[in-house]
Each structure stands twice: as C-alpha cells, then as structure tokens.
Scaffold this motif. Sequence first.
Motif, mmCIF file in Angstrom:
data_model
loop_
_atom_site.group_PDB
_atom_site.id
_atom_site.type_symbol
_atom_site.label_atom_id
_atom_site.label_comp_id
_atom_site.label_asym_id
_atom_site.label_seq_id
_atom_site.Cartn_x
_atom_site.Cartn_y
_atom_site.Cartn_z
ATOM 1 N N ILE A 249 -2.986 17.270 -0.310
ATOM 2 C CA ILE A 249 -3.381 17.118 1.092
ATOM 3 C C ILE A 249 -4.200 18.316 1.528
ATOM 4 O O ILE A 249 -4.144 19.398 0.934
ATOM 5 N N ASP A 250 -4.955 18.122 2.599
ATOM 6 C CA ASP A 250 -5.707 19.205 3.231
ATOM 7 C C ASP A 250 -4.780 19.878 4.236
ATOM 8 O O ASP A 250 -4.315 19.227 5.191
ATOM 9 N N PRO A 251 -4.471 21.162 4.061
ATOM 10 C CA PRO A 251 -3.506 21.816 4.972
ATOM 11 C C PRO A 251 -4.017 21.971 6.396
ATOM 12 O O PRO A 251 -3.249 22.364 7.266
ATOM 13 N N ARG A 252 -5.273 21.635 6.640
ATOM 14 C CA ARG A 252 -5.811 21.772 7.989
ATOM 15 C C ARG A 252 -5.731 20.468 8.770
ATOM 16 O O ARG A 252 -6.109 20.426 9.927
ATOM 17 N N GLU A 253 -5.302 19.408 8.130
ATOM 18 C CA GLU A 253 -5.243 18.113 8.796
ATOM 19 C C GLU A 253 -3.803 17.602 8.796
ATOM 20 O O GLU A 253 -2.978 18.034 7.986
ATOM 21 N N ASN A 254 -3.537 16.655 9.686
ATOM 22 C CA ASN A 254 -2.225 16.022 9.706
ATOM 23 C C ASN A 254 -1.963 15.311 8.386
ATOM 24 O O ASN A 254 -2.874 14.768 7.762
ATOM 25 N N ILE A 255 -0.707 15.298 7.964
ATOM 26 C CA ILE A 255 -0.316 14.667 6.699
ATOM 27 C C ILE A 255 0.006 13.204 6.977
ATOM 28 O O ILE A 255 0.807 12.891 7.856
ATOM 29 N N VAL A 256 -0.646 12.311 6.239
ATOM 30 C CA VAL A 256 -0.387 10.877 6.354
ATOM 31 C C VAL A 256 0.087 10.380 4.996
ATOM 32 O O VAL A 256 -0.672 10.404 4.022
ATOM 33 N N ILE A 257 1.355 9.963 4.903
ATOM 34 C CA ILE A 257 1.924 9.425 3.659
ATOM 35 C C ILE A 257 2.081 7.926 3.859
ATOM 36 O O ILE A 257 2.887 7.481 4.672
ATOM 37 N N GLN A 258 1.292 7.160 3.115
ATOM 38 C CA GLN A 258 1.220 5.729 3.364
ATOM 39 C C GLN A 258 2.365 4.978 2.693
ATOM 40 O O GLN A 258 2.764 5.287 1.573
ATOM 41 N N VAL B 177 3.838 15.425 -2.766
ATOM 42 C CA VAL B 177 2.934 15.943 -1.736
ATOM 43 C C VAL B 177 2.792 17.448 -1.931
ATOM 44 O O VAL B 177 3.793 18.180 -1.918
ATOM 45 N N ARG B 178 1.540 17.879 -2.143
ATOM 46 C CA ARG B 178 1.254 19.309 -2.315
ATOM 47 C C ARG B 178 0.010 19.664 -1.515
ATOM 48 O O ARG B 178 -0.988 18.940 -1.571
ATOM 49 N N PRO B 179 0.029 20.764 -0.752
ATOM 50 C CA PRO B 179 -1.187 21.174 -0.033
ATOM 51 C C PRO B 179 -2.182 21.814 -0.985
ATOM 52 O O PRO B 179 -1.809 22.492 -1.945
ATOM 53 N N SER B 180 -3.459 21.557 -0.731
ATOM 54 C CA SER B 180 -4.493 22.175 -1.555
ATOM 55 C C SER B 180 -4.553 23.671 -1.270
ATOM 56 O O SER B 180 -4.214 24.132 -0.179
ATOM 57 N N ARG B 181 -5.012 24.433 -2.269
ATOM 58 C CA ARG B 181 -5.068 25.888 -2.154
ATOM 59 C C ARG B 181 -6.390 26.387 -2.702
ATOM 60 O O ARG B 181 -6.866 25.902 -3.720
ATOM 61 N N SER B 182 -6.977 27.345 -2.013
ATOM 62 C CA SER B 182 -8.229 27.963 -2.470
ATOM 63 C C SER B 182 -8.108 29.478 -2.312
ATOM 64 O O SER B 182 -8.652 30.059 -1.372
ATOM 65 N N GLN C 61 0.853 -1.191 0.000
ATOM 66 C CA GLN C 61 0.000 0.000 0.000
ATOM 67 C C GLN C 61 0.884 1.233 0.000
ATOM 68 O O GLN C 61 1.901 1.278 0.688
ATOM 69 N N GLN C 62 0.499 2.240 -0.796
ATOM 70 C CA GLN C 62 1.244 3.487 -0.847
ATOM 71 C C GLN C 62 0.313 4.610 -1.267
ATOM 72 O O GLN C 62 -0.738 4.371 -1.863
ATOM 73 N N SER C 63 0.681 5.823 -0.930
ATOM 74 C CA SER C 63 -0.116 6.997 -1.305
ATOM 75 C C SER C 63 -0.025 7.212 -2.812
ATOM 76 O O SER C 63 0.908 6.736 -3.468
ATOM 77 N N PRO C 64 -1.011 7.936 -3.403
ATOM 78 C CA PRO C 64 -0.966 8.170 -4.849
ATOM 79 C C PRO C 64 0.224 9.024 -5.256
ATOM 80 O O PRO C 64 0.808 9.747 -4.438
ATOM 81 N N LYS C 65 0.589 8.917 -6.542
ATOM 82 C CA LYS C 65 1.732 9.675 -7.045
ATOM 83 C C LYS C 65 1.514 11.172 -6.842
ATOM 84 O O LYS C 65 2.412 11.880 -6.388
ATOM 85 N N ASP C 66 0.337 11.679 -7.209
ATOM 86 C CA ASP C 66 0.021 13.098 -7.019
ATOM 87 C C ASP C 66 -0.876 13.193 -5.793
ATOM 88 O O ASP C 66 -2.070 12.912 -5.860
ATOM 89 N N TYR C 67 -0.308 13.540 -4.651
ATOM 90 C CA TYR C 67 -0.993 13.488 -3.366
ATOM 91 C C TYR C 67 -1.272 14.905 -2.895
ATOM 92 O O TYR C 67 -0.382 15.596 -2.401
ATOM 93 N N ASN D 221 6.796 18.242 -11.792
ATOM 94 C CA ASN D 221 7.575 17.517 -12.794
ATOM 95 C C ASN D 221 8.113 16.214 -12.261
ATOM 96 O O ASN D 221 8.440 15.317 -13.028
ATOM 97 N N ALA D 222 8.216 16.107 -10.929
ATOM 98 C CA ALA D 222 8.737 14.860 -10.375
ATOM 99 C C ALA D 222 7.803 13.708 -10.627
ATOM 100 O O ALA D 222 8.177 12.570 -10.528
ATOM 101 N N MET D 223 6.537 13.990 -10.983
ATOM 102 C CA MET D 223 5.593 12.920 -11.264
ATOM 103 C C MET D 223 5.859 12.270 -12.608
ATOM 104 O O MET D 223 5.374 11.191 -12.888
ATOM 105 N N ASN D 224 6.640 12.918 -13.478
ATOM 106 C CA ASN D 224 6.817 12.409 -14.836
ATOM 107 C C ASN D 224 8.018 11.503 -14.984
ATOM 108 O O ASN D 224 8.252 10.963 -16.048
#
Length: 1251
Positions: A47-56, A128-133, A39-45, A1245-1248
Amino acid sequence: MLKKQHICAGRVPLILFLCQMISALDVPLDLVQPPTITQQSPKDYIIDPRENIVIQCEAKGKPPPSFSWTRNGTHFDIDKDPLVTMKPGSGTLVINIMSEGKAETYEGVYQCTARNERGAAVSNNIVVRPSRSPLWTKERLEPIILRNGQSLVLPCRPPIGLPPAIIFWMDNSFQRLPQSERVSQGLNGDLYFSNVLPEDTREDYICYARFNHTQTIQQKQPISLKVISVDELNDTIAANLSDTEFYGAKSSKERPPTFLTPEGNESHKEELRGNVLSLECIAEGLPTPIIYWIKEDGTLPVNRTFYRNFKKTLQIIHVSEADSGNYQCIAKNALGAVHHTISVTVKAAPYWIVAPQNLVLSPGENGTLICRANGNPKPRISWLTNGVPVEIALDDPSRKIDGDTIIFSNVQESSSAVYQCNASNKYGYLLANAFVNVLAEPPRILTSANTLYQVIANRPALLDCAFFGSPMPTIEWFKGTKGSALHEDIYILHDNGTLEIPVAQKDSTGTYTCVARNKLGMAKNEVHLEIKDPTRIIKQPEYAVVQRGSKVSFECKVKHDHTLIPTIMWLKDNGELPNDERFSTDKDHLVVSDVKDDDGGTYTCTANTTLDSASASAVLRVVAPTPTPAPIYDVPNPPFDLELTNQLDKSVQLTWTPGDDNNSPIKKFIIEYEDAMHEAGLWRHQAEVSGTQTTAQLKLSPYVNYSFRVMAENGIGRSMPSEASEQYLTKAAEPDQNPTAVEGLGTEPDNLVITWKPLNGFQSNGPGLQYKVSWRQKDGDDEWTSVVVANVSKYIVSGTPTFVPYLIKVQALNDVGFAPEPAAVMGHSGEDLPMVAPGNVHVNVVNSTLAEVHWDPVPPKSVRGHLQGYRIYYWKTQSSSKRNRRHIEKKILTFQGSKTHGMLPGLQPYSHYALNVRVVNGKGEGPASTDKGFHTPEGVPSAPSSLKIVNPTLDSLTLEWDPPSHPNGILTEYILKYQPINNTHELGPLVDLKIPANKTRWTLKNLNFSTRYKFYFYAQTSVGSGSQITEEAITTVDEAGILPPDVGAGKGKEEWRKEIVNGSRSFFGLKGLMPGTAYKVRVGAEGDSGFVSSEDVFETGPAMASRQVDIATQGWFIGLMCAVALLILILLIVCFIRRNKGGKYPVKEKEDAHADPEIQPMKEDDGTFGEYSDAEDHKPLKKGSRTPSDRTVKKEDSDDSLVDYGEGVNGQFNEDGSFIGQYSGKKEKEPAEGNESSEAPSPVNAMNSFV
C-alpha cells in the motif's frame, strides 16, 4: 417485442459457446445460495502509506452475506477502531490514515469471511505492507584513479525498499550514461567496466534508485573517475598520495578474460515455475570479451529465451521444471576464454490441475468436489468447510473425503455448505472456495423470450437457451408449432442448452422452441431465426496505372440482403481518404482528379452491414510515361482433368493437371473426398502433397463410394476446388472394430440390460451391419448364450437370477463377416430389495444429546444388490417431562458401506426415542429391525423465554418471566442475581436470590430509590444451570416532602439554593450541578397578587469516563509554548548570521569539495525544490526555477534523460542541473536524516500458507 441479436460473420462461435457454458453454471441470485467471493485484494498487498488503506472483499449470496475479518489470525473488531470502516453491503475495509494514524500500525495478515445461513466463504490471506523508499547511507567517496585498460566495478548498493528499487546510472545533467559490451550495469545495480578508457574520465557517475510505488527517486553521491596513462599516474601518485586511493596495479597490456561476476567456476540459482529466470555473467579483459551461453544437457528453449545487456544476461520466460539443468556462460577474447557453470533448479509453488467447482444438487442426488494441484515440492491438500478444518467440523453423513476428492451421496438441504480447498508447499498456497447448494427447483429458462437471431446464409447459427433447475433439466428443441424434437443428425445440441445449426440455410428460418424438463416441472421459451443473404461485391475495383495529372475512377458494386442497409467506405492504404476535394465518391464509384505521385497506393472498398462485411482492393500506380501493364498476382486457378488409376481394394492413384499459378508458385495441393453413400455433400480432408507433384497414392476404406477433388495453394491463397472426379466404390469387408462402451446393468430383479455404442456407417465396412451379443454367468460353468441383433444399441436378457455377475461380449458383423473377437466385460443382473433386517440392535446413550447405535451386519447374500450402507430411522416418542406430547416426524441417518455402528447427534435431553435399522442397496431399503427405545438423561435448561420488570416504585421492582422453552428436565429453582449501577456505570455488590420453580413473578423490596439495577436470571435442573437472561431497571424518584417557595435546586433533604432573576427574562442556567443526580426545581413569581410558583423534576446526565481539560488554560502549557517560541527565535538569529557570513557559492564547487547531496522533498505549495544543503555548514544554494503548470520537463539536448525513467512521473530540476530531489505527485512527510534503509520485518511468510 422481439429482441434482436446479431451473429456477426467475424465472431468465433466457440467464444459465445464458452461464455454460455460459464453462465449456465451460475445459480440465479433470487435463489438461496451460499456466499461466493467475487473480489478481493491481492495476496501480497503493498500500500501507499500516504493514502487511505482499502482492503477489498466483495461477495454475493442469498441471503446477502455478512462479513467479518481476522487480523494476524485473531478476530479484527472494526467497531473498536474509529479509523476503520466497512463499506455498506460489502466486506471492503477502508482505513482512514490520511487524517491520523500510521500505515505501519495496520501492517499484518488479513482474511475476510462472508457468511450466510448456507455457509461461509473465505478470502486469501492478504498480507498488507506499506511501501518504503529509504534514503541512501551517507558516505564519503574518494576519487578513483585508474590506468588505461584496467577493469573497474562502481558499487551502487541501493537502500532496501518495498518493493525493490529500479536502478539506473546517470550524470549530473540527468543524461543516461552510455553502456556497451565494455561498460554495463549488472542485475545488482553495480556498474561494470571490462576495461577503462580515457573517455571514461568524469566526476559525476551517479547511481539512482527509483521507487515506483511512492513515486520517488533517491540518488547516491557522485563518484569521480580519472583514467590516465602510466606517466600521468606516477605524477598523480607523487602529488596526491595523501588523499587519493590507487586502484590496482595490473598491467594495462592485453589479457585473457576473467569473470567479475559471478565468482568462481560454479554457482547455483533457484527459480520458481512461471517466473523469469535471469542468469548473468560479466567478464573483464582486454580486448573486451564477448559472452556466449549454452545449456550443457540440452538446447535453450526457442521463443522463450532472450538475451539482455549485450548478451551478458540470459533470460528464460515462463520457466518450468524442464528448464532445470546446468547453464554455461563463456567469455572469449583474442587471448583466451573462461567458463562458468550455473546450476539451475526450478521449484514450483502450487498450481491448479483441477480446481473445485460449485456444485448444485437436488435432494437425494450424488456429486463430487475435486481439488488437484501440483508443485515442487508436492503440495499438501487440506479441506475446510465454512472456513473450519473439515476434521473438526460437524459430521455430514452425506460427505466422504478421499484425499483430493469429496464424494457426496444422498445429499439433503443440510448438506449445503462452502468448502475450501487449500494446496500449499513452502513456496506458496492456493485457496479455492466451492459451494455445495442443495436445491429443489423446477426448470427456468434464463434467455430472454422472443429473441430474434439474424444470421448470414451458409454460416453457423447459435440459438441460446440458458437454463437452470435442480435436478439438472434435460433440454429439447422444436421447430415450429407442431414440429418433432430436433436431433443431432442435422443439429448440434450443446450441454449448455445452445442449439447450433452448422450451416444455416434459407429454410432454417422460423420459430424455435426450447423446452427444459426435470421431475419438478417444465419451462419453455421461443426464439426466432432469420437467414439473410450475404453481402458481396459483384464488381470489384481494378488495378490502375495512370499518368500524373489525369483522372482515375474505381468502381465497387455491392449486392446485399434487401433488409440490410450497407454503408460503403473507401480507404487508402488502410487509412482514411485524404481530406482533399480531388477525391469524390458516389454510390458505386471513387474518382480521383488531377492525380499526383502521393495518390499511389492501395484503395479498398468496404461494404458493412450489421451482420457482415465485404471488401475488395485495387492498386493505383502513378507514372510519368505511358504505363505498361503490371503482372497480376492471384491465387492459382483450380486443377482440372482428374483421373483415377491403379484402382485396388484399399488404394487408388489420383492424377490431375495444375491450373495457372498466376505468377505465384504453387506450394502444395490439398485433396478432399466425399462419401456419397454415407455422407453425401460433405467433403473431408484426405491428403496433402507438394506443389511439384501431380499424382497421389490414396489409402481407402472398404465399402465407401469415393469422389475426389483437388485445390492448389500458393503464397497468396488457396484456389477454388476442382471439379469432382468420377466415383469409385470400394469393396465391402468385415468390420475391423467392435462397438465401444459395452455395459451390463439390470433394471429389474430378473433382467440384464446390455448396451453399447454402435458403429457409424463409415465404420461398418459393408452392408448388413449387425451385432452378436453374448453372455454367461461369471461364476458358473454355463456356455455362452448368443443372439444376433440388428443395428441397435441395446439388448435385454430376461429371466436372470437376481444380482448375479455376468460376462458380456458384443461383436460387430456384416454381410462379409465378423469383426475381431471382442474382450469380455463384466455386468450384473438387476438388484432386488434386501431380504433381512439387521439384528442385535442396541443403543448406548453417550450424553443428553448423543447416542451410539450398534447392529449386526446382514448376510451378504440377503442384500441382493450392491451394499450401499445402513439407514437408521429414529424419532422422539414424547418428552420425559410430558410437556410436549406431539409426534415428531422421523429422522434418517445413512451410514455408508458395511459400518455396524453410528452416532445419533442432536438429540433432545430428557426425552424418549425409538429407532430401527435397515440395510440399503441400489434398489432400495430392506425390512426394518424391531423398534428399539431409549431415554436421554436430563440436561441444562435454555434461558427463560422472557423477563420483564413492571410496577417500579421508590424501593421495589416486580419481575415477571416465562419459563424456558426447553427445560430439558425438571426445573428445581430459579436463580436471580442483581446489583446496582452508579452514575459512572460502575457495578455495585452482587446479590443472589433463589426462587421456587413454580413461580413466574417476584417482587424485590427495600431497594434504593432512583437507582439503576442490573438483573441476571436463569433456571436450574438437577444437572446444572442454564443460559441466563439479563435486564436493567430503575426505581422511581423520591418526591416526598413540602419544599419552601424558593427558586433553586435540591436533592434529598439538602437545603434549597436560591437565585434572584430579572423579571424580564424567561430562562436561567443552573451551574455546579452533580452528574447523574435527580433535582427538583421550583420557579416562583411575587407581585401585587401574591406569590405564584410551579415546579418540575429532572436528572443530570452521567459523568464522562475521562474528563476533558482545556489545555490552553493550563499554566504549564503556556510556559512550554513560551520556551519553544524563544528557542525558534534564537535559531532564526543564528541562521541569519551564518548566511550573511558564508554568502552564496556555485553548486559545482560545493559538489567537488564535499560530494554529499541529500535528497529533499519538493515543496508542494510553490512548485520549487527545497534548498541544497550540506551536513557541515548548511549554506543555502540557489533555488530551482518554477516548472510549467503541467509539471512536465522539457527534453532539450538528449532523448535519453531522467524523464525516460520516470514512467509517467514528472521531475523538476535546479537551474544548474546538478541535483534531483524526490519527485512525487502526492505530498509526503519529510524523511529523517541518515540511513533509513533498516525496516521492521513484514509478515511475508504468511503468504506461503493459508492456515
């Protein structure tokens, strides 16, 4: 105890088979195996910046793997970051940013490695990138005035968020703006008007951006639009020219279409394979244009093409390279048409053709790992072993890399590793882990013993025998205690060990034994099979027509196996019966009393057991008058009167009479045949003809005893088969094909074994099937030698020369004649051991651990077989230091092919070695060359085996040690370095000392008392210094001197300090002591009997690295807090004065005047929104009303509101409905004022690429 396992009637056997195939590939977890990422986190992960970061990162293996991480390509030391923890027994990272820290700090590219003694598996690069609004940019939008019929584009231009926002347009009442062929939203979020009408006039065109990840909605400032006639427009311009913008001067007359988007006549679109291709064309014109789509060089794909947004958007799902080409959109109205061509290019990120699979081999076996991927552009394949590029990894003689394939031969336990295949191009990458696990394991059967299988008669039975072993075991099945092995004439033996009985009968009941064998042992397991009678409804409910108010009864009699207990259930229109006392059921009947009109429908009787079910239905029709019988709709009756005419050698005409179609026209007839001579009782498909035909011309094969039957099919189903026709035996003919899979391979030096796959009975075309086997030497002029053999699959030619190529042919024949002349295939007679040893063997010692061996190749004729390579045997005769004289077993290295040199790694320095070389073919090894000896030079020694400090005194320490376990030469001396460590853990000056090599004990004198020292100790040879070993020790405390009987503490020769303590106390705190200092304390009591005292020695702890200062006691901090409090008081007074001066005012008037809403986050504590504010005067508005406790919003007048777009997120509104703020189920930090759409770049770019 028997474990029951039912095989249900409705279960597809293929699903069970595939599941077993997958489980058979797994290595049992109690056996040693390399790690596998589970099990592992998705390539493009994101995250919600208001919650703890969990990288599986989860993995399995034996021993259990350890985990490590890299971040942005370098080692990520989680121990140095107090916010980062790793879950126990797992590689999953938990980053606690809720208490402190920011998500942006941990943005980057992460990769997990799971490692044990058998190898290392790696995860994907996890970006790992935090979401932005972000908020909208503030802008002042002027009212728009347009003439009736003109076109218009209202821009949205949402802020750039992560992930991108979802755009929609609504009004101030949170109702969706109506869209049509004339008014629609584009893919970029803009609102397009092909032509405006007076009803488009409104002051609240609002664009909303929904950011799903953070569950927030941002809104743009309202846009005001007024559509007027020409006279009204002139009056408006004259009166408001100074503060309005006049949009366009086009005539409002009818006009042909032009495109609003895209611009020009041509454009280009690039999309990736597998994505959704979206093409958009929006046109303006009067009347409103209609959009059409075509593909210039082909047709639009059926079932994958969809039209959206009133056909203005063309979407093709699961796009592939075949969808590339030119697409044309056409906009038409009554005055003309306009075209736009979009050139589409479909590229592709890598995708698997063959992904590498785990490989379990036993020592000495061969195998392959295959990694094939495709893409556009073509992906580059690269291999890694244990996470290291294979080009720089340790050489493995059993491994050979050939592009996308790794070939393993003669593997050993050291060949075990995890291999990573990376396929990458500019659009992405694929990464797969596959291990090679070299095990020698006797068979084991994983299926539970004494499992009981229960199957319905005449249905397939699947008996499981999951197994594991290395080498791969062979599986045999037996029935009963003394039965013979079951073969594939009646049974099907699957590769995963499963035994399939295609049609289980009552006599299939019994005990079955599965036996697994390999060269290391045997295992067996018994399972039990019971065959049950099927459940059948022998009396079905019948169609009924009854009058209202009467009673109706449906009968349903069930026959079932006596060991199975059925449950009877009645349904009405596939649902439960009404909860009404008028409906009553007993064992076989359903009775409905006082029938009403609503009781009409379909009533179904269902009988369920644990293994199968049966059902039957009847329709109840409720009428007022006396009912008339309704027509019966059913499957056709079977055809009859089958007759064979025009009987020829290879064809016959079949004629039949159709049965009753039962009020549903017959669509087709299906013809089946039985071969009573070769496959009696098995009916196979022959042909299908139209439902209007009653004859069929059938093609036949020679020497088959045919019988035919016919079935009819209508819209309801297929009839029962007809009675079989008379039998017709076709004449025999010579075979029309030869055996396949012809091979020639010798098993002994003087034979040639010819094998082939024989023909089956249907292919023989006649009696007396035999085979003509022919052979001759390939390179000679000999004639063909032939022999005719019976219907077998092997023939052995004896007396052949050793390893000679032969041409081989196998031709089928029967009593009628020969099959066509077969093509010749090449084989070889048997191999023998090589005759000659390699010559001119010489060794070049590269360094103390590596040597290069060269030899001359042997003559090709002396190999006498397929040359597989050369094998080097080498061993250490004795160490040059003569400290290790025991004989070490020989080691073997094999070099593939015709190589004449090889490297011997891992040698021990300063040792004598001997070696010989042998040539290897398929039969085995040839004679050994003369033993060749060589000597490895000295190397640096290993670290001393141990180092102990004993007998500490005030000024001396004694060191004892054991020599290095591997001196790798003659020790010349020992080097000892040491330095003091003070109370703040700072290191003092370093002292070097050389000690003779024959010493194992040394005493250091004249040291400081009560001082910690750190020692560095290593050995030396003439080559250099070895690895060091370190240790720390402390000299003892100075206790000399007689101190006066005073209460106090002292150090060294300092004066005693004295404190007088109340005689009733039993403790006293000493203050002002120095950190890391030894003190002597003496407590004395003086009374009538004189002075009595006792003393003790203690040492204070070391000083902290950074001293903590109580900030609350600092003067500057108190002054700063006072200044802040004063400023807050002044601000409150100013706000109060401005509030009383401005008063309250309606929201609508404020919007008309300034139209500058700003989104404020909802207050979590009281459930209300923050006040609506303006940038000019910050006057407060009325607060919104409280929402219900479940945080939902009622939809009152319209079903098309903002709630429809929230996707489960509840919004709240102000009382006047003029404003929506951020909505969220989680507490957020208040966004800063202004445009915050500018974000730091992320490492996308690291995803490529993987590396």
